[in-house]
Design an enzyme around this catalytic site. Structure first.
Site, PDB file in Angstrom:
ATOM      1  N   THR A  88       0.823  -1.226   0.000  1.00 27.95           N
ATOM      2  CA  THR A  88       0.000   0.000   0.000  1.00 27.95           C
ATOM      3  C   THR A  88       0.853   1.271   0.000  1.00 27.95           C
ATOM      4  OG1 THR A  88      -0.095  -0.130   2.405  1.00 27.95           O
ATOM      5  CG2 THR A  88      -1.972  -1.043   1.193  1.00 27.95           C
ATOM      6  N   GLN A 106       4.157   3.921  -1.177  1.00 28.06           N
ATOM      7  CA  GLN A 106       4.577   4.535  -2.453  1.00 28.06           C
ATOM      8  C   GLN A 106       5.229   3.499  -3.370  1.00 28.06           C
ATOM      9  OE1 GLN A 106       7.199   8.338  -3.362  1.00 28.06           O
ATOM     10  NE2 GLN A 106       8.558   6.660  -2.855  1.00 28.06           N
ATOM     11  N   ALA A 155       7.561  -1.072   6.189  1.00 27.49           N
ATOM     12  CA  ALA A 155       8.378  -0.356   7.184  1.00 27.49           C
ATOM     13  C   ALA A 155       7.596   0.777   7.818  1.00 27.49           C
ATOM     14  CB  ALA A 155       9.628   0.229   6.528  1.00 27.49           C
ATOM     15  N   SER A 215       8.499   4.019   7.950  1.00 24.77           N
ATOM     16  CA  SER A 215       9.559   4.551   7.088  1.00 24.77           C
ATOM     17  C   SER A 215       9.907   6.010   7.372  1.00 24.77           C
ATOM     18  CB  SER A 215       9.160   4.382   5.620  1.00 24.77           C
ATOM     19  OG  SER A 215       8.129   5.294   5.299  1.00 24.77           O
ATOM     20  N   TYR A 247       8.893   0.147  18.300  1.00 26.88           N
ATOM     21  CA  TYR A 247       7.999  -0.298  17.240  1.00 26.88           C
ATOM     22  C   TYR A 247       8.739  -0.315  15.896  1.00 26.88           C
ATOM     23  CZ  TYR A 247       4.349  -0.196  13.750  1.00 26.88           C
ATOM     24  OH  TYR A 247       3.594  -0.472  12.641  1.00 26.88           O
ATOM     25  N   GLU A 306      19.862   5.974   4.621  1.00 30.19           N
ATOM     26  CA  GLU A 306      19.906   6.373   6.041  1.00 30.19           C
ATOM     27  C   GLU A 306      20.884   5.505   6.824  1.00 30.19           C
ATOM     28  OE1 GLU A 306      18.292   8.885   8.054  1.00 30.19           O
ATOM     29  OE2 GLU A 306      18.251   9.706   6.049  1.00 30.19           O
ATOM     30  N   TYR A 342      15.428   4.444  13.000  1.00 24.11           N
ATOM     31  CA  TYR A 342      15.083   3.894  11.682  1.00 24.11           C
ATOM     32  C   TYR A 342      16.333   3.348  10.990  1.00 24.11           C
ATOM     33  CZ  TYR A 342      13.919   3.946   6.670  1.00 24.11           C
ATOM     34  OH  TYR A 342      13.759   3.616   5.345  1.00 24.11           O
ATOM     35  N   LYS A 370      17.307  -0.587  10.062  1.00 23.32           N
ATOM     36  CA  LYS A 370      17.565  -1.019   8.683  1.00 23.32           C
ATOM     37  C   LYS A 370      18.946  -1.666   8.539  1.00 23.32           C
ATOM     38  CE  LYS A 370      13.862   0.204   6.191  1.00 23.32           C
ATOM     39  NZ  LYS A 370      13.156  -0.615   5.200  1.00 23.32           N
TER      40      LYS A 370
HETATM   41  P1  NAP Z   1       5.837   3.937   2.675  1.00 23.66           P
HETATM   42  O1  NAP Z   1       5.127   4.694   1.606  1.00 23.66           O
HETATM   43  O2  NAP Z   1       5.913   4.486   4.042  1.00 23.66           O
HETATM   44  O3  NAP Z   1       5.201   2.473   2.720  1.00 23.66           O
HETATM   45  C1  NAP Z   1       5.478   1.584   3.762  1.00 23.66           C
HETATM   46  C2  NAP Z   1       4.621   0.363   3.596  1.00 23.66           C
HETATM   47  O4  NAP Z   1       4.876  -0.534   4.689  1.00 23.66           O
HETATM   48  C3  NAP Z   1       3.102   0.633   3.629  1.00 23.66           C
HETATM   49  O5  NAP Z   1       2.470  -0.221   2.723  1.00 23.66           O
HETATM   50  C4  NAP Z   1       2.731   0.262   5.044  1.00 23.66           C
HETATM   51  O6  NAP Z   1       1.379  -0.114   5.216  1.00 23.66           O
HETATM   52  C5  NAP Z   1       3.625  -0.948   5.222  1.00 23.66           C
HETATM   53  N1  NAP Z   1       3.770  -1.334   6.627  1.00 23.66           N
HETATM   54  C6  NAP Z   1       4.132  -0.556   7.681  1.00 23.66           C
HETATM   55  N2  NAP Z   1       4.124  -1.276   8.810  1.00 23.66           N
HETATM   56  C7  NAP Z   1       3.746  -2.531   8.471  1.00 23.66           C
HETATM   57  C8  NAP Z   1       3.534  -3.734   9.201  1.00 23.66           C
HETATM   58  N3  NAP Z   1       3.695  -3.780  10.515  1.00 23.66           N
HETATM   59  N4  NAP Z   1       3.153  -4.847   8.530  1.00 23.66           N
HETATM   60  C9  NAP Z   1       2.966  -4.813   7.183  1.00 23.66           C
HETATM   61  N5  NAP Z   1       3.137  -3.692   6.446  1.00 23.66           N
HETATM   62  C10 NAP Z   1       3.528  -2.573   7.077  1.00 23.66           C
HETATM   63  O7  NAP Z   1       7.347   3.654   2.216  1.00 23.66           O
HETATM   64  P2  NAP Z   1       7.997   3.724   0.756  1.00 23.66           P
HETATM   65  O8  NAP Z   1       8.510   5.098   0.516  1.00 23.66           O
HETATM   66  O9  NAP Z   1       7.099   3.073  -0.227  1.00 23.66           O
HETATM   67  O10 NAP Z   1       9.296   2.822   0.976  1.00 23.66           O
HETATM   68  C11 NAP Z   1       9.248   1.409   0.785  1.00 23.66           C
HETATM   69  C12 NAP Z   1      10.367   0.764   1.556  1.00 23.66           C
HETATM   70  O11 NAP Z   1      11.629   1.290   1.120  1.00 23.66           O
HETATM   71  C13 NAP Z   1      10.344   1.009   3.069  1.00 23.66           C
HETATM   72  O12 NAP Z   1      10.850  -0.141   3.687  1.00 23.66           O
HETATM   73  C14 NAP Z   1      11.293   2.166   3.274  1.00 23.66           C
HETATM   74  O13 NAP Z   1      11.845   2.122   4.579  1.00 23.66           O
HETATM   75  C15 NAP Z   1      12.332   1.866   2.216  1.00 23.66           C
HETATM   76  N6  NAP Z   1      13.023   3.017   1.641  1.00 23.66           N
HETATM   77  C16 NAP Z   1      12.337   4.067   1.165  1.00 23.66           C
HETATM   78  C17 NAP Z   1      13.014   5.114   0.567  1.00 23.66           C
HETATM   79  C18 NAP Z   1      12.294   6.286  -0.022  1.00 23.66           C
HETATM   80  O14 NAP Z   1      12.944   7.305  -0.267  1.00 23.66           O
HETATM   81  N7  NAP Z   1      11.017   6.189  -0.306  1.00 23.66           N
HETATM   82  C19 NAP Z   1      14.420   5.053   0.450  1.00 23.66           C
HETATM   83  C20 NAP Z   1      15.078   3.938   0.940  1.00 23.66           C
HETATM   84  C21 NAP Z   1      14.383   2.904   1.517  1.00 23.66           C
HETATM   85  P3  NAP Z   1       0.235   0.976   5.602  1.00 23.66           P
HETATM   86  O15 NAP Z   1      -0.161   1.624   4.305  1.00 23.66           O
HETATM   87  O16 NAP Z   1      -0.806   0.147   6.209  1.00 23.66           O
HETATM   88  O17 NAP Z   1       0.876   1.959   6.557  1.00 23.66           O
HETATM   89  O1  F7E Z   2      13.537  14.447   5.088  1.00 24.78           O
HETATM   90  C1  F7E Z   2      14.651  17.734   6.196  1.00 24.78           C
HETATM   91  C2  F7E Z   2      14.876  16.557   7.118  1.00 24.78           C
HETATM   92  O2  F7E Z   2      11.555  13.142   5.869  1.00 24.78           O
HETATM   93  C3  F7E Z   2      14.524  14.871   4.187  1.00 24.78           C
HETATM   94  C4  F7E Z   2      12.488   8.187   3.959  1.00 24.78           C
HETATM   95  O3  F7E Z   2      11.859   7.723   2.801  1.00 24.78           O
HETATM   96  O4  F7E Z   2      14.448   8.834   2.746  1.00 24.78           O
HETATM   97  C5  F7E Z   2      13.442   9.315   3.609  1.00 24.78           C
HETATM   98  O5  F7E Z   2      14.007   9.831   4.801  1.00 24.78           O
HETATM   99  C6  F7E Z   2      15.332  16.008   4.816  1.00 24.78           C
HETATM  100  C7  F7E Z   2      15.800  15.714   6.243  1.00 24.78           C
HETATM  101  O6  F7E Z   2      13.250  12.103   4.270  1.00 24.78           O
HETATM  102  C8  F7E Z   2      11.413  19.109   7.031  1.00 24.78           C
HETATM  103  O7  F7E Z   2      15.445  16.974   8.343  1.00 24.78           O
HETATM  104  C9  F7E Z   2      13.416  19.865   6.692  1.00 24.78           C
HETATM  105  O8  F7E Z   2      17.123  16.160   6.383  1.00 24.78           O
HETATM  106  O9  F7E Z   2      11.723  13.817   3.427  1.00 24.78           O
HETATM  107  P1  F7E Z   2      12.401  13.380   4.666  1.00 24.78           P
HETATM  108  P2  F7E Z   2      14.455  11.340   4.986  1.00 24.78           P
HETATM  109  O10 F7E Z   2      14.531  11.618   6.418  1.00 24.78           O
HETATM  110  O11 F7E Z   2      15.667  11.627   4.167  1.00 24.78           O
HETATM  111  C10 F7E Z   2      15.256   7.779   3.277  1.00 24.78           C
HETATM  112  C11 F7E Z   2      16.250   7.360   2.220  1.00 24.78           C
HETATM  113  C12 F7E Z   2      14.454   6.663   3.831  1.00 24.78           C
HETATM  114  O12 F7E Z   2      14.864   5.510   3.797  1.00 24.78           O
HETATM  115  C13 F7E Z   2      13.252   7.028   4.616  1.00 24.78           C
HETATM  116  O13 F7E Z   2      12.351   5.921   4.700  1.00 24.78           O
HETATM  117  O14 F7E Z   2      14.476  17.145   4.920  1.00 24.78           O
HETATM  118  N1  F7E Z   2      13.448  18.520   6.527  1.00 24.78           N
HETATM  119  N2  F7E Z   2      12.175  20.245   7.016  1.00 24.78           N
HETATM  120  C14 F7E Z   2      12.222  18.020   6.721  1.00 24.78           C
HETATM  121  N3  F7E Z   2      11.753  16.766   6.648  1.00 24.78           N
HETATM  122  C15 F7E Z   2      10.430  16.576   6.888  1.00 24.78           C
HETATM  123  N4  F7E Z   2       9.919  15.329   6.798  1.00 24.78           N
HETATM  124  N5  F7E Z   2       9.592  17.613   7.211  1.00 24.78           N
HETATM  125  C16 F7E Z   2      10.038  18.903   7.305  1.00 24.78           C
HETATM  126  O15 F7E Z   2       9.278  19.821   7.589  1.00 24.78           O
END
Ligand code: NAP
Ligand code: F7E
Length: 348
Positions: A14, A16, A91, A93, A104, A138, A160, A164
């Site tokens: 569900t 992104q 995750a 996330s 958690y 991260e 987080y 990971k």
């Molecule tokens: P996201 O939009 O936050 O999606 C996370 C997914 O995990 C959702 O489907 C969520 O379900 C599900 N989930 C959370 N807790 C769960 C549980 N206890 N049991 C089963 N499902 C659960 O994250 P995303 O951006 O698509 O990222 C996908 C993965 O890549 C994550 O593991 C994230 O940490 C990792 N990642 C993301 C990025 C990025 O920039 N987007 C970069 C590096 C790694 P619900 O909809 O029910 O909450």
């Molecule tokens: O923050 C700064 C914040 O929350 C990016 C996740 O997908 O990518 C993501 O993690 C930057 C940080 O992403 C705000 O402090 C400033 O430096 O969009 P973010 P993230 O923390 O980089 C990694 C690769 C993952 O794996 C994670 O799952 O932006 N920032 N002002 C802010 N961030 C947020 N959220 N909100 C603010 O108002």
């Protein structure tokens, strides 16, 4: 002769990435199974367009209730579905939120991966089922070299990131101990119109579009000076699949190789929206003005207990070995996000 369709199981369907990966695999003619959590309100908006009624014959998109914190549900789903490929995208996330719910986050993001790996082994699916673990930049945290590649040591800066790192190493451990086909993707930030609203890119695009059409007055942000390597989610899910198609399992950095500050991202969006702007002030008093009014201000509530100041990925291994390519640059990404947001606002 008909070839049998491949079966994939996605935890985190569900989210992104789960939604884009589902579309990608369905286009490749897979049968896609996904695990969804029971929620008091609907949490399937990103995949509703793929939904197939359970009464449909020969369904290609099948959802199951489950939770990665529930070992028995994970195990029985894997036994029932016997997929060729499992993608662990599930995750908690959000990095900032992980400081609020660290235990958690560890349960879902660290032990979640272990539960899947154990289930594959327990059901003796080592030769049949390939595993993808959604790792993250991260893990590099307080970076020890720039740019970061597969050999760069980890120094996570949040619960987080720490969780990971566990998932990353346990994936390698199962690969080496039990010969499992298990890969770690080390993905840098990737965004899209489907990005959760509290991540900075989506928050910025959403707020500035609303300010542009007069539906909002101000955007509050935290650290404007952290640098990120932002790519497109659609490009990145393709790399996940490519990893599982290789002869041998391995780990890969997926990134664009370009970094920008949060402030630059704001500036790009303002320019795309044709809004004149000027930044004035310093530190917590830094503000961005448009037509004489401040539209972006700093709120220290959005600063984290620890920050990852800079991330820049080197994905030359993925380019070389997976033939993976970046198709979308930051301006194209912003274009897509702004266009979608403006269309939403017009529909409203
Ligand atoms: P996201 O939009 O936050 O999606 C996370 C997914 O995990 C959702 O489907 C969520 O379900 C599900 N989930 C959370 N807790 C769960 C549980 N206890 N049991 C089963 N499902 C659960 O994250 P995303 O951006 O698509 O990222 C996908 C993965 O890549 C994550 O593991 C994230 O940490 C990792 N990642 C993301 C990025 C990025 O920039 N987007 C970069 C590096 C790694 P619900 O909809 O029910 O909450
Ligand atoms: O923050 C700064 C914040 O929350 C990016 C996740 O997908 O990518 C993501 O993690 C930057 C940080 O992403 C705000 O402090 C400033 O430096 O969009 P973010 P993230 O923390 O980089 C990694 C690769 C993952 O794996 C994670 O799952 O932006 N920032 N002002 C802010 N961030 C947020 N959220 N909100 C603010 O108002």
């Amino acid at each position: 002769m008909k070839t049998k369709k491949k079966i994939a199981l996605i935890f985190g369907i569900t989210g992104q990435d789960g939604s884009y990966l589902s579309e990608f695999l369905l286009n490749k003619n897979y049968i896609v199974h996904g695990v969804i959590r029971r929620s008091s309100s609907f949490n399937t908006s990103r995949i509703n367009h793929l939904y197939q009624d359970p009464h449909t014959k020969s369904r290609k998109f099948i959802l199951h209730y489950g939770d990665i914190t529930d070992a028995i549900s994970v195990s029985s789903l894997i036994k029932k579905i016997q997929p060729q490929e499992i993608y662990n995208l599930a995750a908690q996330s959000h990095v900032a939120v992980s400081f609020e719910v660290p235990e958690y986050t560890a349960n879902v993001d660290a032990i979640g991966a272990l539960r899947i790996l154990e289930a594959i082994r327990f059901h003796k699916l080592e030769k049949k089922t390939k595993f993808y673990q959604a790792g993250t930049s991260e893990m590099f945290g307080k970076v020890v070299e720039t740019p970061q590649n597969e050999k760069t040591p980890f120094y996570p800066r949040s619960p987080y990131g720490v969780a990971k790192v566990y998932a990353h190493w346990v994936t390698i451990n199962y690969r080496e101990a039990y010969n499992l086909f298990a890969c770690n993707g080390i993905l840098f930030n990737h965004e899209s119109e489907r990005r959760g609203g509290t991540f900075v890119t989506k928050k910025i695009v959403s707020a500035l579009c609303r300010i542009k059409v007069g539906k909002k007055k101000k955007l509050y942000l935290g650290n404007l000076y952290s640098k990120r390597d932002w790519g497109s989610a659609k490009d990145f899910v393709e790399a996940m699949w490519k990893m599982l198609q290789k002869k041998k399992p391995d780990d890969y950095v997926i990134a664009t190789g370009k970094q920008f500050t949060v402030k630059q991202f704001v500036n790009f969006v303002l320019k795309r929206l044709k809004m004149n702007f000027k930044w004035r002030g310093k530190g917590l008093n830094e503000k961005c003005y448009h037509k004489g009014k401040s539209i972006v201000e700093i709120d220290k509530a959005y600063f984290r207990p620890l920050e990852v100041n800079t991330l820049l990925g080197d994905s030359s291994k993925a380019k070389r070995q997976l033939n993976w390519k970046i198709k979308t640059n930051i301006h194209q990404l912003i274009d897509e996000m702004v266009n979608k947001e403006m269309a939403h606002l017009r529909d409203d």
